[in-house]
Design an enzyme around this catalytic site. Structure first.
Site: not given
Length: 604
Positions: A64, A67, A189, A241, A259
């Site tokens: 992530s 992103k 992705y 988050y 992660v």
């Protein structure tokens, strides 16, 4: 000499290595067998200096952390308004894989959650024969400063087990957020999440964001400031988050976790921080990554509230004292010795704020000095604000210098760093002016390397350097015209504004010269000792004394008075001319030293 910053990182790496909470990500089988003890910390400044400790070259998948960089590419391609139509900028308060779509429109809350990241990936188009995923990987590579690649095994595992992301993509397609077939978007992705990086790569990527989109290593402008500004804003509010509120309170930097075990933090204008450690907490963030970021933010004062100004090097100039001597007139042998050994004393001039970035540049400069440098003069006169971290790190630098047999000297008229040395075993030499500090260092060098040149406590008139061009006979004729004067400690010998009173030759003891500073306090300029002269420069200042001269200890002087000089000019024109030639030579020597110092300042 080891930098205190390197020592600090090594210390917290040892301490935080003891944290055993959390587990590596296991939803994707190809990522489940990672060593949970892997742990690296990498800190890169906006001028490209890297501090690293631990497993900083161990590769892992970016996940992530990809992103914000894909989001930035979409913003660069389409502009803010077009991207905002598809993905919002609001914190969701949900975990990374929640749906979090706006009711009615299906617009994802932000680009940091999976739904928003899938949307950002869909907005990237092929261009110039380069596929979407190749453009994405090229962008990551430009941020990292090296060519990155995709781990095909992790990609295949993502493709096989990423059911929730497939569902999100199809849901986004149903709202026309993803406008075409979602399958290629899903695959790209998964590929972007499978790009292999190490901790060093991530710290450079973070530092590039901190440096307004310019890679500090390659110098390439990877992304313009407008998309960088938006990316960092969304990272601040959404990057962690459902833990974003706690993060911004305790760490206070735009950040993103993955992660795969990576965590990046960005302090705009100053540094990029990356931590790698696979065990994750319940939010999907690295346990050691969060602990390390919190410690660094607290100890190094990296929270954006404390370090709000743009960071840049605090080093204004750095030069050894042979390039800018004190201007004290010494004998030829002493001058030769200082030319040979002047490189052993170095002046480091600071300016601006000593927040983290400025402190880091100072510590780096002091820690990297050549081993031959024994005396380090730190000039603090142009320093404005000093953070607590500066006090701590400078105290550690000083301890390291002492352990290496070196000495730190301060020019610190305002007492800017006085608190840093409250508990030291001996006083840190501190002076109001550069000249006084350099003079002190010159004397130390003469004492250390001039076994036959130790500064004399007493001289006769023939040993005064200003009279060295004259013959012994002429010196004796002048001495016969001189008066003996004696002064006690603290006696004022000459005051500012007094008319020319003659030329004073110091035979023993010492004097200080001073002027009134801009705040009304007296500022010491120089210390003059046995063999030196004063008084004659008043002739170049409308026959008026420009400084106050005061005795330090008991002082004996030979004085050639103004009246004696006047009589000499009428009675022995040849000797008067030789005297003025000698004094002029001496004055030009001082002017030359002054010009050399000025040249150093202009050059730097």
């Amino acid at each position: 000499m080891e930098s205190p910053i390197e020592g600090y990182l090594a210390r917290i790496h040892r301490e935080i290595s003891e944290l055993k909470d959390g587990k590596p990500y296991s939803t994707i089988p190809a990522m489940a067998n990672v060593n949970p003890d892997n742990f690296g910390i990498c800190l890169t400044t906006v001028d490209g200096y890297v501090y690293e400790i631990g497993d900083t070259r161990e590769e892992f998948s970016i996940q992530s952390i990809s992103k914000p960089f894909t989001y930035g590419l979409a913003l660069a391609d389409l502009g803010l308004d077009k991207v905002d139509e598809k993905v919002d900028v609001e914190p969701s308060g949900d975990s990374f894989n929640e749906i979090s779509l706006a009711e009615g429109t299906g617009r994802p809350a932000n680009a940091m959650i999976n739904a928003g990241a899938l949307t950002a990936t869909s907005l990237i188009k092929a261009s110039g024969g380069i596929t979407r995923i190749k453009r994405i990987v090229n962008t990551y590579s430009a941020f990292a400063g090296r060519e990155l690649s995709i781990d095909e095994e992790i990609f295949a595992s993502e493709l096989e087990h990423g059911h929730r992301n497939r569902a999100l993509a199809y849901l986004l397609r149903s709202f026309n957020i993803i406008e075409n077939d979602p399958v290629p978007v899903i695959e790209d992705y998964f590929r972007q999440c499978s790009v292999l990086v190490n901790c060093l790569d991530l710290s450079l990527m973070a530092a590039t964001l901190a440096n307004s989109g310019r890679n500090p290593m390659t110098g390439k402008q990877v992304m313009e400031i407008l998309p960088v500004e938006r990316v960092l804003s969304v990272m601040t509010t959404c990057g962690m988050y459902d833990d974003a509120g706690s993060w911004i309170s305790t760490v206070g930097m735009p950040a993103k976790s993955g992660v795969g075990g990576g965590t990046i933090s960005v302090l705009p204008g100053q540094v990029g921080l990356a931590v790698y450690s696979p065990p994750l907490d319940e939010h999907g963030s690295s346990v050691r990554g969060i602990a390390t970021s919190q410690r660094l933010s607290q100890d190094m004062e990296l929270h954006f509230v404390r370090a709000a100004r743009v960071g840049k090097s605090a080093i204004r100039s750095s030069y050894d004292i042979s390039a800018a001597p004190s201007g004290i007139r010494r004998g030829d042998e002493a001058m030769d010795l200082l030319r040979d050994h002047g490189h052993r004393a170095r002046v480091v001039e600071l300016n601006g704020d000593l927040l983290f970035a400025g402190t880091e540049s100072m510590v780096r400069e002091l820690s990297s000095l050549n081993d031959e440098v024994e005396l380090i003069i730190l000039d603090l006169r142009r320093v404005d604000e000093v953070a607590d971290v500066s006090m701590r790190l400078l105290a550690e630098v000083r301890e390291n210098l002492v352990a290496d047999g070196r000495e730190l000297v301060l020019i610190d008229a305002e007492g800017t760093l006085a608190d840093a040395f409250r508990d030291v075993d001996r006083d840190v030499p501190t002076f109001d002016t550069r000249t006084a500090a350099v003079e002190w260092c010159e004397n130390r060098l003469i004492e250390t390397y001039g076994t036959e040149l130790d500064l004399p406590s007493r001289v006769n008139i023939a040993q005064c350097p200003a009279l060295s061009p004259l013959s012994d006979e002429d010196i004796q004729k002048l001495a016969d015209r001189m008066e003996d004067r004696t002064y006690n400690d603290g006696d004022v010998i000459r005051r500012i504004g007094q008319s020319f009173g003659g030329v004073f030759f110091i035979l023993s003891g010492g004097v200080t010269t001073s002027v009134l500073g801009p705040t009304g306090h007296r500022v010491k300029l120089t210390t003059l000792s046995a063999g030196m002269t004063f008084g004659e420069l008043a002739l170049g200042s409308d026959d008026r004394q420009e400084t106050t001269v005061k005795a330090t200890g008991k002082v004996t002087i030979k004085l050639l008075t103004a009246d004696a000089i006047s009589r000499l000019e009428s009675e022995d024109e040849r000797l008067a001319l030789e005297l003025w030639k000698a004094l002029t030579r001496d004055a030009y020597t001082r002017v030359d030293l002054y010009l050399r110092e000025t040249a150093v300042r202009i050059r730097d």
